[in-house]
Design a protein around this motif. Structure first.
Motif, PDB file in Angstrom:
ATOM      1  N   ALA A   1      45.266  23.500  -9.919  1.00  0.00           N
ATOM      2  CA  ALA A   1      45.482  22.595 -11.052  1.00  0.00           C
ATOM      3  C   ALA A   1      46.826  21.892 -10.859  1.00  0.00           C
ATOM      4  CB  ALA A   1      45.436  23.379 -12.360  1.00  0.00           C
ATOM      5  N   GLU A   2      46.858  20.974  -9.907  1.00  0.00           N
ATOM      6  CA  GLU A   2      48.079  20.220  -9.607  1.00  0.00           C
ATOM      7  C   GLU A   2      48.271  19.203 -10.730  1.00  0.00           C
ATOM      8  OE1 GLU A   2      49.983  20.926  -7.121  1.00  0.00           O
ATOM      9  OE2 GLU A   2      48.726  21.942  -5.622  1.00  0.00           O
ATOM     10  N   LYS A   3      49.375  19.338 -11.421  1.00  0.00           N
ATOM     11  CA  LYS A   3      49.515  18.492 -12.609  1.00  0.00           C
ATOM     12  C   LYS A   3      50.141  17.142 -12.307  1.00  0.00           C
ATOM     13  CE  LYS A   3      48.871  22.490 -15.235  1.00  0.00           C
ATOM     14  NZ  LYS A   3      49.100  23.707 -14.453  1.00  0.00           N
ATOM     15  N   SER A   4      50.583  16.940 -11.078  1.00  0.00           N
ATOM     16  CA  SER A   4      51.160  15.633 -10.771  1.00  0.00           C
ATOM     17  C   SER A   4      50.263  14.897  -9.784  1.00  0.00           C
ATOM     18  CB  SER A   4      52.553  15.794 -10.196  1.00  0.00           C
ATOM     19  OG  SER A   4      52.492  16.627  -9.064  1.00  0.00           O
ATOM     20  N   ALA A   5      50.240  13.580  -9.917  1.00  0.00           N
ATOM     21  CA  ALA A   5      49.435  12.764  -9.015  1.00  0.00           C
ATOM     22  C   ALA A   5      50.324  12.340  -7.853  1.00  0.00           C
ATOM     23  CB  ALA A   5      48.915  11.537  -9.756  1.00  0.00           C
ATOM     24  N   THR A   6      50.072  12.891  -6.664  1.00  0.00           N
ATOM     25  CA  THR A   6      50.832  12.466  -5.491  1.00  0.00           C
ATOM     26  C   THR A   6      49.830  12.052  -4.428  1.00  0.00           C
ATOM     27  OG1 THR A   6      50.877  14.424  -4.085  1.00  0.00           O
ATOM     28  CG2 THR A   6      52.363  14.434  -5.982  1.00  0.00           C
ATOM     29  N   ARG A   7      50.335  11.476  -3.337  1.00  0.00           N
ATOM     30  CA  ARG A   7      49.393  11.077  -2.291  1.00  0.00           C
ATOM     31  C   ARG A   7      49.020  12.233  -1.376  1.00  0.00           C
ATOM     32  NH1 ARG A   7      51.482   9.146   2.693  1.00  0.00           N
ATOM     33  NH2 ARG A   7      53.727   9.375   2.903  1.00  0.00           N
ATOM     34  N   ARG A   8      49.551  13.444  -1.662  1.00  0.00           N
ATOM     35  CA  ARG A   8      49.252  14.609  -0.822  1.00  0.00           C
ATOM     36  C   ARG A   8      48.458  15.689  -1.534  1.00  0.00           C
ATOM     37  NH1 ARG A   8      55.037  15.840   2.124  1.00  0.00           N
ATOM     38  NH2 ARG A   8      55.304  13.752   2.970  1.00  0.00           N
TER      39      ARG A   8
ATOM     40  N   HIS B   1      46.924   7.774   1.815  1.00  0.00           N
ATOM     41  CA  HIS B   1      46.616   8.614   0.660  1.00  0.00           C
ATOM     42  C   HIS B   1      45.505   9.621   0.973  1.00  0.00           C
ATOM     43  CE1 HIS B   1      46.147   9.827  -3.451  1.00  0.00           C
ATOM     44  NE2 HIS B   1      47.001   8.922  -3.880  1.00  0.00           N
ATOM     45  N   ILE B   2      45.692  10.860   0.545  1.00  0.00           N
ATOM     46  CA  ILE B   2      44.743  11.934   0.842  1.00  0.00           C
ATOM     47  C   ILE B   2      43.367  11.712   0.195  1.00  0.00           C
ATOM     48  CG2 ILE B   2      45.426  13.375  -1.135  1.00  0.00           C
ATOM     49  CD1 ILE B   2      45.294  15.821   0.787  1.00  0.00           C
ATOM     50  N   ARG B   3      43.319  10.958  -0.898  1.00  0.00           N
ATOM     51  CA  ARG B   3      42.071  10.891  -1.677  1.00  0.00           C
ATOM     52  C   ARG B   3      40.914  10.234  -0.930  1.00  0.00           C
ATOM     53  NH1 ARG B   3      44.575   6.293  -5.785  1.00  0.00           N
ATOM     54  NH2 ARG B   3      45.009   4.887  -4.068  1.00  0.00           N
ATOM     55  N   GLU B   4      41.205   9.473   0.150  1.00  0.00           N
ATOM     56  CA  GLU B   4      40.107   8.857   0.902  1.00  0.00           C
ATOM     57  C   GLU B   4      39.487   9.818   1.916  1.00  0.00           C
ATOM     58  OE1 GLU B   4      40.400   4.500   2.197  1.00  0.00           O
ATOM     59  OE2 GLU B   4      42.468   5.031   1.767  1.00  0.00           O
ATOM     60  N   THR B   5      40.082  11.023   2.094  1.00  0.00           N
ATOM     61  CA  THR B   5      39.630  11.907   3.174  1.00  0.00           C
ATOM     62  C   THR B   5      38.576  12.912   2.736  1.00  0.00           C
ATOM     63  OG1 THR B   5      41.346  13.551   2.764  1.00  0.00           O
ATOM     64  CG2 THR B   5      41.898  11.761   4.294  1.00  0.00           C
TER      65      THR B   5
ATOM     66  N   ARG C   1      38.724  14.941  -6.180  1.00  0.00           N
ATOM     67  CA  ARG C   1      39.066  15.455  -7.502  1.00  0.00           C
ATOM     68  C   ARG C   1      40.579  15.469  -7.612  1.00  0.00           C
ATOM     69  NH1 ARG C   1      34.796  13.993  -8.398  1.00  0.00           N
ATOM     70  NH2 ARG C   1      32.894  15.218  -8.517  1.00  0.00           N
ATOM     71  N   THR C   2      41.101  14.722  -8.580  1.00  0.00           N
ATOM     72  CA  THR C   2      42.542  14.683  -8.813  1.00  0.00           C
ATOM     73  C   THR C   2      42.760  14.832 -10.309  1.00  0.00           C
ATOM     74  OG1 THR C   2      42.453  12.284  -8.992  1.00  0.00           O
ATOM     75  CG2 THR C   2      43.027  13.168  -6.835  1.00  0.00           C
ATOM     76  N   ILE C   3      44.030  14.862 -10.724  1.00  0.00           N
ATOM     77  CA  ILE C   3      44.319  15.085 -12.144  1.00  0.00           C
ATOM     78  C   ILE C   3      43.594  14.070 -13.030  1.00  0.00           C
ATOM     79  CG2 ILE C   3      46.503  13.763 -12.051  1.00  0.00           C
ATOM     80  CD1 ILE C   3      47.634  15.802 -14.061  1.00  0.00           C
TER      81      ILE C   3
END
Ligand code: 4AD
Ligand code: MG
Length: 431
Positions: A209-216, A415-419, A424-426
């Motif tokens: 449950a990562e509460k911050s939106a980062t590119r990693r 950005h990690i989200r394309e991989t 699923r992000t915050i």
């Protein structure tokens, strides 16, 4: 005629008639000709229709068909040096299975929010095709590595009664009237596995449950976790180094065409060779102070620290001996300095930062009991884990590699989200 042909293997069918199944990327009329770019999931290729050589009604149907219409095209495979795949298809017959109109993702630029809302369709685009093919090849290289070196695949559970990586990023769920958590790491179960099989690994989804939106950071990501009985920190470092070199080399050999679509600098990946520089946390802190990005005393590195540090080296680096206080309860203290832990992080070059975390595990029952208490973890959830220290305890260790961090770096993207197919992000749970 072959109905099994696909674009990636089209060279095999030179001069033959094949039936291709795919989707219309775009079509351009020119006089009596119609140039159709066909996408079949394995690649893209041009198909040429000439009026008079294809049934008129079929010709008109394809001409009217919109982007992403599904097609079955029969034609002969002709060498064409101007084509990226080296061939084009001279079409004799074509059927539009479904005529699609107003496909939302057009060749014009779209913002990331729009694209991620349409992820189920965006997967079809060329860049996503390349990234997710690389993901597939990374996963295969990872499995090949451990399978060919005597590791046993031992799946860790996803519902767990206890935290592994601290209590601040736990996803809690109800489990028949009991509390359960989605697994943050399969490690504790691999420790049981290593004492049963010697060398094991798990490779599956993990949750934070990562509460911050980062590119990693993702909230759901895939981690591979090997664990080895009788291994100490230097053994684990050697394993991580050999593993990473082997996996990157295999992906370079098998996925060059996808990396080229992404315009990846291949020389950066070719430099992933042993030995990786090894530095301690304290040495790294001194370097960072000199670079003008000081670390708070005894604090963990943040993204800016990892970025600055990795830019000093041309290959991955291994940072060891982090402060015990910022590391997980299971990490073994350095016997020569209990304020430092026998752990290692592997940081990827070019500013990418941590892709692997691991080290040697605390193997003494009394110390573990104290650590569980100090970390304010519920002791009863760890009864089974302490059994591993009661019955045949021995030195052991392992590491975890985040698949999406690896793919981000190998692809050289921001950005990690394309991989991952469906990130699923915050702020994202759909599609
Ligand atoms: O460093 P971490 O937290 O280590 C562990 O979980 C250990 N139990 C692993 C072990 O020794 N078996 O996580 C390991 C790796 C990180 O280096 C990173 O690559 C990835 O997991 N990772 C994440 N990837 C994407 N999103 C997140 N939120 C991640 N958190 C960790
Ligand atoms: Mg870590």
């Amino acid at each position: 005629m072959s109905s099994l042909a696909c674009i990636s293997e089209i060279a095999r069918y030179e001069g033959q008639t094949v039936k291709l199944h795919g989707w219309l990327d775009n079509s351009t009329p020119r006089g009596k000709l119609l140039f159709v770019q066909l996408r079949d999931g394995t690649g893209r290729m041009q198909c040429v229709l000439r009026q008079g050589q294809v049934d008129d009604a079929q010709f008109e149907a394809v001409k009217r068909a919109g982007q992403e219409s599904s097609l079955v095209i029969t034609g002969s495979v002709k060498a064409d040096p101007r084509s990226k795949v080296g061939f084009e298809l001279v079409v004799s017959e074509v059927h539009v299975l479904q005529d699609a109109h107003e496909y939302p993702i057009t060749p014009k630029e779209h913002g990331p929010a729009f694209l991620f809302d349409h992820r189920h369709l965006w997967l079809r685009s060329q860049r996503q095709f390349a990234i997710l093919r690389i993901r597939h090849l990374c996963a295969k290289a990872i499995r090949d590595y451990f399978d060919s070196r005597g590791f046993v695949l031992l799946d860790s559970p996803i519902f767990t009664p206890n935290a592994c990586e601290g209590t601040t990023t736990l996803f809690e769920t109800e489990y028949f009237g009991q509390k359960a958590y989605l697994s943050q790491s399969g490690q504790l179960y691999q420790e049981a596995g290593a004492f049963a099989f010697g060398k094991t690994y798990c490779f599956g989804p993990t949750f934070r449950a990562e509460k911050s939106a980062t590119r990693r950071h993702l909230t759901e990501f895939w981690m591979v976790e090997p664990e080895v009985a009788f291994a100490e920190l230097p053994d684990i470092m050697e394993l991580a180094e050999d593993f990473l070199c082997t996996v990157v080399a295999q992906v370079l050999a098998s996925g060059r065409q996808y990396l080229e679509i992404l315009e990846r600098d291949l020389s950066a990946l070719e430099r992933v060779q042993k030995p990786f520089p090894r530095i301690t946390y304290d040495e790294a802190c001194r370097m960072l102070a000199d670079l003008g990005v000081p670390v708070e005393p005894e604090d963990d590195f943040g993204a800016p620290h990892e970025t600055a540090l990795t830019k000093q080296f041309d290959r991955p680096i291994m940072v060891t001996h982090f402060p015990t206080a910022i590391k997980a309860f299971y990490m073994k203290e350095d016997p020569t300095n209990p304020l430092r832990a026998l752990g290692v992080d592997v940081l990827a070059p070019e500013g990418y930062g941590e892709i692997i975390g691991g080290g040697q595990r605390e193997d003494r029952e009394d110390v573990l009991v104290r650590k569980i208490h100090e970390h304010k973890l519920p002791p009863e959830a760890f009864d089974w884990f302490l059994d591993l220290r009661k019955y045949g305890s021995a030195p052991h260790g392992g590491f975890g590699l985040g698949l999406e961090r690896l793919v981000t770096w190998v692809c050289g993207i921001h950005h990690i989200r394309e991989t991952i197919p469906f990130p699923r992000t915050i702020d994202r749970l759909t599609p």
